[in-house]
Design a protein around this motif. Structure first.
Motif, PDB file in Angstrom:
ATOM      1  N   THR A   1      -7.240  -7.857  -5.250  1.00  0.00           N
ATOM      2  CA  THR A   1      -8.425  -7.278  -5.897  1.00  0.00           C
ATOM      3  C   THR A   1      -9.196  -6.408  -4.913  1.00  0.00           C
ATOM      4  OG1 THR A   1      -8.601  -9.154  -7.412  1.00  0.00           O
ATOM      5  CG2 THR A   1     -10.579  -7.821  -7.080  1.00  0.00           C
TER       6      THR A   1
ATOM      7  N   SER B   1      -8.790  -9.828 -12.807  1.00  0.00           N
ATOM      8  CA  SER B   1      -8.628  -8.450 -12.325  1.00  0.00           C
ATOM      9  C   SER B   1      -7.500  -7.731 -13.084  1.00  0.00           C
ATOM     10  CB  SER B   1      -8.332  -8.444 -10.816  1.00  0.00           C
ATOM     11  OG  SER B   1      -7.224  -9.277 -10.511  1.00  0.00           O
TER      12      SER B   1
ATOM     13  N   ARG C   1       0.832  -1.202   0.000  1.00  0.00           N
ATOM     14  CA  ARG C   1       0.000   0.000   0.000  1.00  0.00           C
ATOM     15  C   ARG C   1       0.869   1.255   0.000  1.00  0.00           C
ATOM     16  NH1 ARG C   1      -2.393  -1.136   4.249  1.00  0.00           N
ATOM     17  NH2 ARG C   1      -4.064  -2.367   3.297  1.00  0.00           N
TER      18      ARG C   1
ATOM     19  N   GLU D   1      -8.003  -4.803  -2.389  1.00  0.00           N
ATOM     20  CA  GLU D   1      -7.216  -3.598  -2.097  1.00  0.00           C
ATOM     21  C   GLU D   1      -7.018  -2.725  -3.326  1.00  0.00           C
ATOM     22  OE1 GLU D   1      -6.026  -2.423   0.648  1.00  0.00           O
ATOM     23  OE2 GLU D   1      -6.167  -4.063   2.100  1.00  0.00           O
ATOM     24  N   ASN D   2      -7.267  -3.291  -4.523  1.00  0.00           N
ATOM     25  CA  ASN D   2      -7.084  -2.566  -5.779  1.00  0.00           C
ATOM     26  C   ASN D   2      -5.647  -2.092  -5.966  1.00  0.00           C
ATOM     27  OD1 ASN D   2      -8.034  -1.609  -8.249  1.00  0.00           O
ATOM     28  ND2 ASN D   2      -8.423   0.439  -7.430  1.00  0.00           N
TER      29      ASN D   2
ATOM     30  N   ARG E   1      -4.477  -8.718 -13.885  1.00  0.00           N
ATOM     31  CA  ARG E   1      -3.137  -8.839 -13.297  1.00  0.00           C
ATOM     32  C   ARG E   1      -2.272  -9.799 -14.098  1.00  0.00           C
ATOM     33  NH1 ARG E   1      -3.638  -6.087  -8.751  1.00  0.00           N
ATOM     34  NH2 ARG E   1      -5.765  -5.931  -7.923  1.00  0.00           N
TER      35      ARG E   1
ATOM     36  N   ASN F   1      -1.888  -2.026  -7.677  1.00  0.00           N
ATOM     37  CA  ASN F   1      -1.220  -2.266  -8.954  1.00  0.00           C
ATOM     38  C   ASN F   1      -0.149  -3.320  -8.698  1.00  0.00           C
ATOM     39  OD1 ASN F   1       0.013  -2.249 -11.437  1.00  0.00           O
ATOM     40  ND2 ASN F   1       0.823  -0.173 -11.276  1.00  0.00           N
TER      41      ASN F   1
END
Length: 271
Positions: free
Chosen positions: A44, A82, A5, A46-47, A84, A49
């Motif tokens: 997913t 998602s 994060r 936490e969204n 990724r 990258n």
């Protein structure tokens, strides 16, 4: 997750790399697969990258290539839901051919799969040519395995020169290549070659290990380059740490130096 994060807030992309030992029993392999599926659900939510880096030995390659392929596709398809990506890590050189066979087979069904290639192996030029032809993304590393190998370069200068040759091939013919190194000279070379071939900064990326050369990663990010930080985690961290330390002892100094910078915000000399 907290580290990811924080890195995401700074603008870095992330690779999660689960550390484990080679398994020869299907129930152990299944637990590793479930670990990655759970991780992807969390990413997913936490969204982030973020993508995942996988070791095929943890997915059953020691049992059979078909089992490793099946498990890789299960994870890759989950990641694709998602948007990724999945990148396959290289292991001992004796596994290279089998790993690449699985990657090629699985990528035909799930194009979000790419693979690491090690510059210390003399075969890597031919491997990269084949991967480029099939549009399979490559992450180029120097190589982290110290075992003797007839088909390997031993001299650091030879490895660096071959690394440069492979960078040129990837920038000319590759699909979303990644240059994974903390070597500033190789990074500068990659930037120059990308410019010569007319690539934009979004066409490739640099990758680094968490805690190593934070200053360089931040500079590249500030200059507009894509930078992805690999976050190793898991119970089997100690063998990984010792292998990294053995291959390049200066990394321990860099880790301590960068940690002190973070705590004190007091730049230390490079040497």
């Amino acid at each position: 997750m907290e580290v990811a994060r924080h890195l995401g807030e700074q603008g870095f992309a992330v690779n999660f790399h689960y550390l484990g030992a080679q398994f020869d029993e299907t129930d152990q392999v299944r637990r590793v697969v479930n670990e990655h599926l759970t991780l992807l659900d969390a990413l997913t939510a936490e969204n982030f990258n973020a993508g995942v880096a996988l070791q095929l030995s943890l997915l059953g390659l020691g049992i059979s290539e078909s089992l490793a392929t099946e498990n890789l596709l299960l994870i890759a398809r989950k990641a694709a839901e998602s948007g990724r990506r999945v990148r396959i890590d290289m292991e001992s050189a004796e596994w290279t051919a089998r790993i690449l066979d699985v990657v090629r087979r699985a990528s035909r069904e799930s194009p979000n799969i790419g693979t690491v290639v090690q510059a210390f192996l003399k075969r890597s030029n031919e491997d990269i040519d084949k991967l480029n032809q099939e549009k399979i993304p490559v992450v180029l590393v120097k190589g982290s395995h110290l075992e003797p190998q007839e088909g390997a370069f031993k001299d650091p200068e030879e490895i660096a020169l071959f690394f440069m040759r492979l960078i040129e091939t990837l920038m000319r013919d590759g699909s979303s290549p990644a240059i994974a190194t903390h070597d500033e000279k190789l990074i500068e070379f990659a930037i120059d070659i990308a410019f010569i071939f007319g690539l934009d900064q979004a066409d490739y990326e640099f990758q680094m290990l968490f805690g190593i050369r934070n200053d360089l990663a931040e500079k590249l990010l500030a200059d507009g380059y894509r930078v992805r930080i690999t976050l190793p985690y898991g119970d089997n961290w100690y063998p990984y740490f010792m292998r990294r330390l053995a291959e390049r002892p200066i990394n321990l100094w860099r880790l301590l130096r960068d940690s002190r910078r973070e705590v004190l915000k007091d730049p230390l000399p490079e040497s």
